[in-house]
Design an enzyme around this catalytic site. Structure first.
Site, PDB file in Angstrom:
ATOM      1  N   GLY A 243     -55.708  16.159 -14.206  1.00 30.98           N
ATOM      2  CA  GLY A 243     -55.396  15.766 -15.144  1.00 30.98           C
ATOM      3  C   GLY A 243     -56.300  14.814 -16.401  1.00 30.98           C
ATOM      4  O   GLY A 243     -57.642  14.504 -15.313  1.00 30.98           O
TER       5      GLY A 243
ATOM      6  N   ASP B 122     -54.257  21.174  -6.494  1.00 30.71           N
ATOM      7  CA  ASP B 122     -55.721  22.204  -7.114  1.00 30.71           C
ATOM      8  C   ASP B 122     -57.023  21.483  -5.383  1.00 30.71           C
ATOM      9  O   ASP B 122     -58.215  21.023  -6.349  1.00 30.71           O
ATOM     10  CB  ASP B 122     -56.029  22.146  -8.029  1.00 30.71           C
TER      11      ASP B 122
ATOM     12  N   TYR C  33     -50.014   4.920 -13.446  1.00 22.96           N
ATOM     13  CA  TYR C  33     -49.917   4.370 -15.342  1.00 22.96           C
ATOM     14  C   TYR C  33     -48.500   5.663 -15.292  1.00 22.96           C
ATOM     15  O   TYR C  33     -47.561   5.815 -14.741  1.00 22.96           O
ATOM     16  CB  TYR C  33     -50.545   5.913 -15.418  1.00 22.96           C
TER      17      TYR C  33
ATOM     18  N   TYR D 171     -38.236  13.180 -20.150  1.00 26.24           N
ATOM     19  CA  TYR D 171     -39.812  12.542 -19.804  1.00 26.24           C
ATOM     20  C   TYR D 171     -40.010  11.103 -19.415  1.00 26.24           C
ATOM     21  O   TYR D 171     -40.434  10.832 -18.027  1.00 26.24           O
ATOM     22  CB  TYR D 171     -40.215  12.888 -20.225  1.00 26.24           C
TER      23      TYR D 171
END
Length: 298
Positions: free
Chosen positions: A11, A33, A105, A131
């Site tokens: 990210g 990943d 965060y 969100y």
């Protein structure tokens, strides 16, 4: 050497943190990943989180990993909650077991956008979308465990990788002659590198005794660029600064109200964050959003 476990390294913020944290300890990066990280970790799977943390036994866990597809979250609330709401609590629980600290965060979208002045850390969160609700749930989960922690709320994050407003504008400007951009949502665009470098500066004050440092300063902090702007004026600034304008088709940038650009997610009309606490506590000098944008090497 201090072990720092870093999530979400593919990210925007996680990628920058890999570089910013290098001098503070051994950084072990994890993500889904594995080609871009040291280890595999899926934040939507509790067992995956627990297994990696128990294997590494870090001194500090830094979690910029998140489900950030704001509109898509409305149709994937369970996945968004798993990553944003449940995973931070599991990370905190595992950190407590091994005596580690946590930096996590969060977002300006925990607020309702109805304020007329920048939100402080003591203002009551009232998220208006999935969100924001899931990110607030993650904050509360960490707080409930009661470990040494920093929750860093930021806003309108952009950079030269990943999916963000700046990259979207540059892409669309190569495809279209006219772009319509909302001008009645106000916030503070924040470069992912500023977030990462500010985090490293904060940690450097702890002189490698991160747990005691976080214990002393535990709490929520707002960390963004200073000043405020609209998405339209942010886009305008991008195209004023971008080099090689002849590579773009864009001829006309049009300001429109939110009602003319409907999205699945209700976004706060005003989400500027007050950064006085983080500046005064840690001595950070945060740049104006426009000054920071000028440092980008497009």
């Amino acid at each position: 050497m201090t072990k720092i476990l870093l999530t979400g390294v593919t990210g925007q913020v996680g990628w920058e943190l890999q570089k910013s944290l290098m001098n503070l300890g051994e950084v072990i990066s994890v993500s889904r990943d594995v080609s871009n990280s040291d280890l595999y970790m899926d934040l939507s799977q509790p067992d995956s989180i627990r297994q990696v943390i128990r294997e590494i036994k870090p001194d500090l866990i830094i979690n910029p990993g998140a489900y950030t597809a704001v509109d898509k979250a409305e149709s994937e609330p369970e996945l968004a909650m798993a990553v944003n709401g449940i995973a931070p609590g599991i990370i905190a629980e595992e950190a407590k077991l091994i005596g580690a600290g946590v930096i996590h965060y969060s977002t300006d979208y925990v607020f309702d956008g109805k304020s007329s002045k920048p939100y402080t850390e003591i203002d009551q969160p009232e998220p208006q979308n999935i969100y924001g609700k899931t990110k607030l749930a993650g904050e509360k989960a960490i707080q409930a465990v009661g470990i040494p922690h920093l929750i860093i709320r930021t806003s309108w994050v952009y950079g030269l990788r990943g999916k963000n407003f700046l990259m979207t504008m540059l892409k669309l400007a190569k495809e279209r002659e006219e772009l319509k951009v909302v001008d009645d949502q106000i916030g503070s665009p924040t470069w992912s590198r500023l977030i990462a470098e500010s985090t490293a500066k904060i940690l450097s004050l702890g002189e490698y005794n991160f747990k005691d440092f976080l214990h002393h300063h535990s709490g929520t902090y707002h960390l963004t660029s200073t000043g405020q702007t609209s998405w339209y004026d942010f886009a305008k600034a991008i195209f004023e600064l971008v080099p090689n304008r002849n590579q773009y088709k864009l001829q006309n940038l049009v300001a429109i109200p939110t009602v003319e650009y409907p999205t699945p997610t209700k976004r706060p009309a005003f989400s500027t964050l007050n950064t006085e606490k983080v500046s005064q506590t840690f001595g950070l000098v945060l740049p104006n959003w426009r000054e920071n944008l000028e440092l980008i090497q497009f």
